[in-house]
Design a protein around this motif. Structure first.
Motif, mmCIF file in Angstrom:
data_model
loop_
_atom_site.group_PDB
_atom_site.id
_atom_site.type_symbol
_atom_site.label_atom_id
_atom_site.label_comp_id
_atom_site.label_asym_id
_atom_site.label_seq_id
_atom_site.Cartn_x
_atom_site.Cartn_y
_atom_site.Cartn_z
ATOM 1 N N LEU A 40 0.814 -1.220 0.000
ATOM 2 C CA LEU A 40 0.000 0.000 0.000
ATOM 3 C C LEU A 40 0.845 1.266 0.000
ATOM 4 O O LEU A 40 0.388 2.319 -0.436
ATOM 5 C CB LEU A 40 -0.940 0.007 1.205
ATOM 6 C CG LEU A 40 -2.131 -0.933 1.123
ATOM 7 C CD1 LEU A 40 -2.917 -0.904 2.429
ATOM 8 C CD2 LEU A 40 -3.030 -0.576 -0.038
ATOM 9 N N PHE A 41 2.051 1.183 0.480
ATOM 10 C CA PHE A 41 2.909 2.365 0.561
ATOM 11 C C PHE A 41 3.862 2.502 -0.618
ATOM 12 O O PHE A 41 4.676 3.420 -0.655
ATOM 13 C CB PHE A 41 3.684 2.375 1.884
ATOM 14 C CG PHE A 41 2.819 2.726 3.048
ATOM 15 C CD1 PHE A 41 2.446 4.035 3.282
ATOM 16 C CD2 PHE A 41 2.343 1.749 3.896
ATOM 17 C CE1 PHE A 41 1.636 4.371 4.344
ATOM 18 C CE2 PHE A 41 1.531 2.070 4.971
ATOM 19 C CZ PHE A 41 1.175 3.381 5.194
ATOM 20 N N ARG A 42 3.757 1.621 -1.599
ATOM 21 C CA ARG A 42 4.582 1.727 -2.804
ATOM 22 C C ARG A 42 4.012 2.799 -3.719
ATOM 23 O O ARG A 42 2.821 3.076 -3.699
ATOM 24 C CB ARG A 42 4.617 0.387 -3.534
ATOM 25 C CG ARG A 42 5.314 -0.696 -2.738
ATOM 26 C CD ARG A 42 5.339 -1.998 -3.456
ATOM 27 N NE ARG A 42 6.039 -1.816 -4.722
ATOM 28 C CZ ARG A 42 5.953 -2.636 -5.736
ATOM 29 N NH1 ARG A 42 5.186 -3.699 -5.666
ATOM 30 N NH2 ARG A 42 6.607 -2.422 -6.835
ATOM 31 N N PRO A 43 4.833 3.407 -4.558
ATOM 32 C CA PRO A 43 4.307 4.398 -5.512
ATOM 33 C C PRO A 43 3.535 3.714 -6.638
ATOM 34 O O PRO A 43 3.752 2.536 -6.943
ATOM 35 C CB PRO A 43 5.565 5.085 -6.048
ATOM 36 C CG PRO A 43 6.685 4.157 -5.759
ATOM 37 C CD PRO A 43 6.292 3.334 -4.579
ATOM 38 N N ILE A 44 2.632 4.479 -7.256
ATOM 39 C CA ILE A 44 1.811 3.912 -8.321
ATOM 40 C C ILE A 44 2.598 3.831 -9.629
ATOM 41 O O ILE A 44 3.628 4.478 -9.792
ATOM 42 C CB ILE A 44 0.511 4.727 -8.524
ATOM 43 C CG1 ILE A 44 0.814 6.160 -8.957
ATOM 44 C CG2 ILE A 44 -0.344 4.690 -7.281
ATOM 45 C CD1 ILE A 44 -0.432 6.972 -9.309
ATOM 46 N N SER A 45 2.060 3.060 -10.568
ATOM 47 C CA SER A 45 2.709 2.896 -11.864
ATOM 48 C C SER A 45 2.362 4.065 -12.785
ATOM 49 O O SER A 45 1.522 4.900 -12.477
ATOM 50 C CB SER A 45 2.270 1.575 -12.506
ATOM 51 O OG SER A 45 0.902 1.657 -12.867
ATOM 52 N N LYS A 78 0.884 7.215 -3.490
ATOM 53 C CA LYS A 78 0.978 5.853 -2.976
ATOM 54 C C LYS A 78 -0.205 5.021 -3.477
ATOM 55 O O LYS A 78 -1.256 5.547 -3.814
ATOM 56 C CB LYS A 78 0.976 5.878 -1.459
ATOM 57 C CG LYS A 78 2.035 6.804 -0.875
ATOM 58 C CD LYS A 78 2.875 6.103 0.111
ATOM 59 C CE LYS A 78 3.904 6.963 0.767
ATOM 60 N NZ LYS A 78 4.865 7.560 -0.064
ATOM 61 N N VAL A 79 -0.031 3.711 -3.525
ATOM 62 C CA VAL A 79 -1.064 2.798 -4.016
ATOM 63 C C VAL A 79 -2.320 2.912 -3.162
ATOM 64 O O VAL A 79 -3.439 2.876 -3.677
ATOM 65 C CB VAL A 79 -0.537 1.345 -4.045
ATOM 66 C CG1 VAL A 79 -1.645 0.363 -4.356
ATOM 67 C CG2 VAL A 79 0.580 1.209 -5.062
ATOM 68 N N GLY A 80 -2.170 3.075 -1.857
ATOM 69 C CA GLY A 80 -3.331 3.208 -0.977
ATOM 70 C C GLY A 80 -4.191 4.405 -1.342
ATOM 71 O O GLY A 80 -5.419 4.315 -1.373
ATOM 72 N N SER A 81 -3.572 5.545 -1.639
ATOM 73 C CA SER A 81 -4.316 6.739 -2.047
ATOM 74 C C SER A 81 -4.989 6.527 -3.393
ATOM 75 O O SER A 81 -6.120 6.974 -3.614
ATOM 76 C CB SER A 81 -3.374 7.944 -2.131
ATOM 77 O OG SER A 81 -2.787 8.194 -0.882
#
Length: 108
Positions: A40-45, A78-81
């Motif tokens: 969830l805390f990784r950056p999006i693609s 972030k992926v969560g957002s």
């Protein structure tokens, strides 16, 4: 420092197989939860960023548009957002399709 063999045998006899299974399952659940939080805390693609930009430009769903514009201002999304944005988009699109029809005006 001698290892007391008798104490080891007593410890082994107290542990049951069901307890080992429970510990194993608990560890597996903990590992899955930790990996999910890290994801969830990784950056999006790049494709996901394009989706955010597209939602920021659309005007059909104003709440989603505002949320996407706010996300675009961040240095790193972030992926969560991103998932929150997609959920808001889905909820707003469902709500837009469920609005009651406007009453027709009667000529006087």
């Amino acid at each position: 420092m001698t290892i007391d063999l008798e104490k080891i045998i007593q410890f082994k006899s107290k542990i049951q197989l069901e307890q080992l299974y429970n510990i194993f399952v608990s560890v597996m659940i903990a590992v899955i939860l930790v990996l999910a939080v890290i994801a969830l805390f990784r950056p999006i693609s790049i494709q996901q960023y394009r989706n955010v930009a597209q939602l920021a430009m659309q005007q059909s769903y104003p709440e989603t548009q505002e949320m996407a514009e706010t996300l675009q201002q961040q240095k790193q999304i972030k992926v969560g957002s991103y998932l929150k944005l997609m959920h808001a988009y889905q909820m707003e699109s469902v709500r837009a399709h469920q609005l009651p029809a406007l009453p027709e005006e009667q000529p006087q």
